[in-house]
Design an enzyme around this catalytic site. Structure first.
Site, PDB file in Angstrom:
ATOM      1  N   GLY A  47      -9.345  -9.351   3.625  1.00 54.41           N
ATOM      2  CA  GLY A  47      -9.979  -8.077   3.943  1.00 54.41           C
ATOM      3  C   GLY A  47     -10.175  -7.281   2.660  1.00 54.41           C
ATOM      4  O   GLY A  47      -9.390  -7.411   1.717  1.00 54.41           O
ATOM      5  N   GLN A  52     -11.821  -0.059  -2.813  1.00 51.80           N
ATOM      6  CA  GLN A  52     -11.074  -0.967  -3.691  1.00 51.80           C
ATOM      7  C   GLN A  52     -11.933  -1.480  -4.847  1.00 51.80           C
ATOM      8  O   GLN A  52     -11.411  -2.061  -5.798  1.00 51.80           O
ATOM      9  CB  GLN A  52     -10.507  -2.149  -2.894  1.00 51.80           C
ATOM     10  CG  GLN A  52      -9.434  -1.747  -1.893  1.00 51.80           C
ATOM     11  CD  GLN A  52      -8.921  -2.945  -1.113  1.00 51.80           C
ATOM     12  OE1 GLN A  52      -9.494  -3.314  -0.104  1.00 51.80           O
ATOM     13  NE2 GLN A  52      -7.856  -3.558  -1.602  1.00 51.80           N
ATOM     14  N   CYS A  95      -1.674  -6.382  -0.180  1.00 47.85           N
ATOM     15  CA  CYS A  95      -2.971  -5.745  -0.435  1.00 47.85           C
ATOM     16  C   CYS A  95      -3.469  -6.195  -1.800  1.00 47.85           C
ATOM     17  O   CYS A  95      -2.688  -6.275  -2.743  1.00 47.85           O
ATOM     18  CB  CYS A  95      -2.790  -4.227  -0.416  1.00 47.85           C
ATOM     19  SG  CYS A  95      -4.300  -3.313  -0.754  1.00 47.85           S
ATOM     20  N   LEU A  96      -4.767  -6.457  -1.890  1.00 49.18           N
ATOM     21  CA  LEU A  96      -5.338  -6.879  -3.174  1.00 49.18           C
ATOM     22  C   LEU A  96      -5.204  -5.773  -4.224  1.00 49.18           C
ATOM     23  O   LEU A  96      -5.217  -6.048  -5.413  1.00 49.18           O
ATOM     24  CB  LEU A  96      -6.806  -7.268  -3.002  1.00 49.18           C
ATOM     25  CG  LEU A  96      -7.042  -8.555  -2.185  1.00 49.18           C
ATOM     26  CD1 LEU A  96      -8.509  -8.708  -1.833  1.00 49.18           C
ATOM     27  CD2 LEU A  96      -6.531  -9.780  -2.937  1.00 49.18           C
ATOM     28  N   HIS A 137      -5.370  -1.568   8.433  1.00 47.85           N
ATOM     29  CA  HIS A 137      -5.082  -1.544   6.994  1.00 47.85           C
ATOM     30  C   HIS A 137      -6.356  -1.183   6.208  1.00 47.85           C
ATOM     31  O   HIS A 137      -6.322  -0.348   5.305  1.00 47.85           O
ATOM     32  CB  HIS A 137      -4.537  -2.925   6.580  1.00 47.85           C
ATOM     33  CG  HIS A 137      -4.298  -3.094   5.113  1.00 47.85           C
ATOM     34  ND1 HIS A 137      -3.038  -3.314   4.583  1.00 47.85           N
ATOM     35  CD2 HIS A 137      -5.141  -3.095   4.048  1.00 47.85           C
ATOM     36  CE1 HIS A 137      -3.142  -3.440   3.271  1.00 47.85           C
ATOM     37  NE2 HIS A 137      -4.393  -3.312   2.918  1.00 47.85           N
ATOM     38  N   GLU A 138      -7.477  -1.816   6.586  1.00 49.57           N
ATOM     39  CA  GLU A 138      -8.725  -1.560   5.844  1.00 49.57           C
ATOM     40  C   GLU A 138      -9.258  -0.153   6.115  1.00 49.57           C
ATOM     41  O   GLU A 138      -9.764   0.500   5.205  1.00 49.57           O
ATOM     42  CB  GLU A 138      -9.799  -2.603   6.188  1.00 49.57           C
ATOM     43  CG  GLU A 138      -9.435  -4.061   5.893  1.00 49.57           C
ATOM     44  CD  GLU A 138      -8.917  -4.310   4.488  1.00 49.57           C
ATOM     45  OE1 GLU A 138      -9.283  -3.554   3.562  1.00 49.57           O
ATOM     46  OE2 GLU A 138      -8.133  -5.258   4.316  1.00 49.57           O
ATOM     47  N   HIS A 141      -7.683   2.305   3.958  1.00 49.61           N
ATOM     48  CA  HIS A 141      -8.269   2.384   2.607  1.00 49.61           C
ATOM     49  C   HIS A 141      -9.391   3.418   2.558  1.00 49.61           C
ATOM     50  O   HIS A 141      -9.568   4.114   1.557  1.00 49.61           O
ATOM     51  CB  HIS A 141      -8.854   1.030   2.187  1.00 49.61           C
ATOM     52  CG  HIS A 141      -7.852   0.079   1.601  1.00 49.61           C
ATOM     53  ND1 HIS A 141      -7.127   0.361   0.473  1.00 49.61           N
ATOM     54  CD2 HIS A 141      -7.471  -1.170   1.980  1.00 49.61           C
ATOM     55  CE1 HIS A 141      -6.334  -0.674   0.178  1.00 49.61           C
ATOM     56  NE2 HIS A 141      -6.517  -1.612   1.085  1.00 49.61           N
TER      57      HIS A 141
HETATM   58 NI    NI Z   1      -5.530  -3.503   1.123  1.00 48.37          NI
END
Ligand code: NI
Length: 181
Positions: A47, A52, A95-96, A137-138, A141
């Site tokens: 995701g 991000q 998370c990235l 989660h997304e 963001h």
């Molecule tokens: Ni994330």
């Protein structure tokens, strides 16, 4: 399509509340494609949200089937949780933008989300299990919230300190061990 750079905490761009898109036009579709390409290029990424990659727009992509032969990407603009279950689940998240750190986060177990798809059509989706977690989660963001913001201040600050150090001293990221959002 273009692969973009994913920023990591404590970058202030991750704390911004993103703005809705007016409609899903070619420009937004290009952003969705770039997000997918960037996500597929990242270790275990399933995701990714526009903030991000420093784009403060309410756009995200999810593909839980990545790594398999047939991928099934989901692209959402202006996603909104319109219902969430009282039942909650605790699951380990990564998370990235928070590389190499994983923690248990408690969230509603199921959600209904309304969004604009790639064709600018309004859709509603009932999600449960990992997909429900991933969507929440997304969407976080898009509101400038990271999964570490759901942890205690002590845990969060410990992770942020380690990330700041890692930024200064390391250039090579080891492979992620689990799916990251
Ligand atoms: Ni994330």
């Amino acid at each position: 399509m273009a692969k973009l750079d994913i920023i990591t905490a404590p970058d202030p761009h991750l704390k911004v509340r993103s703005t809705p898109v007016e409609k899903v036009d070619d420009e937004v579709r290009r952003l969705m494609d770039d997000l997918l390409e960037t996500m597929y290029a990242a270790d275990n990424g399933v995701g990714l949200a526009a903030p991000q990659v420093r784009v403060p727009k309410r756009v995200l992509v999810i593909d839980l089937s990545r790594g398999e032969e047939v991928t099934d990407p989901m692209c959402m603009a202006n996603p909104e949780v319109i219902w969430s279950s009282e039942e909650v689940v605790s699951s380990e998240e990564g998370c990235l933008s928070v590389p190499e750190h994983y923690a248990e986060v408690v969230r509603p177990a199921s959600v209904r989300v309304r969004y604009l798809d790639r064709d600018n059509e309004i859709r509603e989706l009932d999600a449960e299990k990992f997909l429900a977690i991933c969507i929440q989660h997304e969407i976080d963001h898009l509101d400038g919230v990271l999964f570490i913001d759901h942890l205690t201040a002590i845990k969060r600050n410990m992770i942020l300190r380690k990330l700041s150090k890692m930024r200064k001293y390391t250039t090579v990221k080891p492979e992620a061990a689990a799916p990251v959002l």
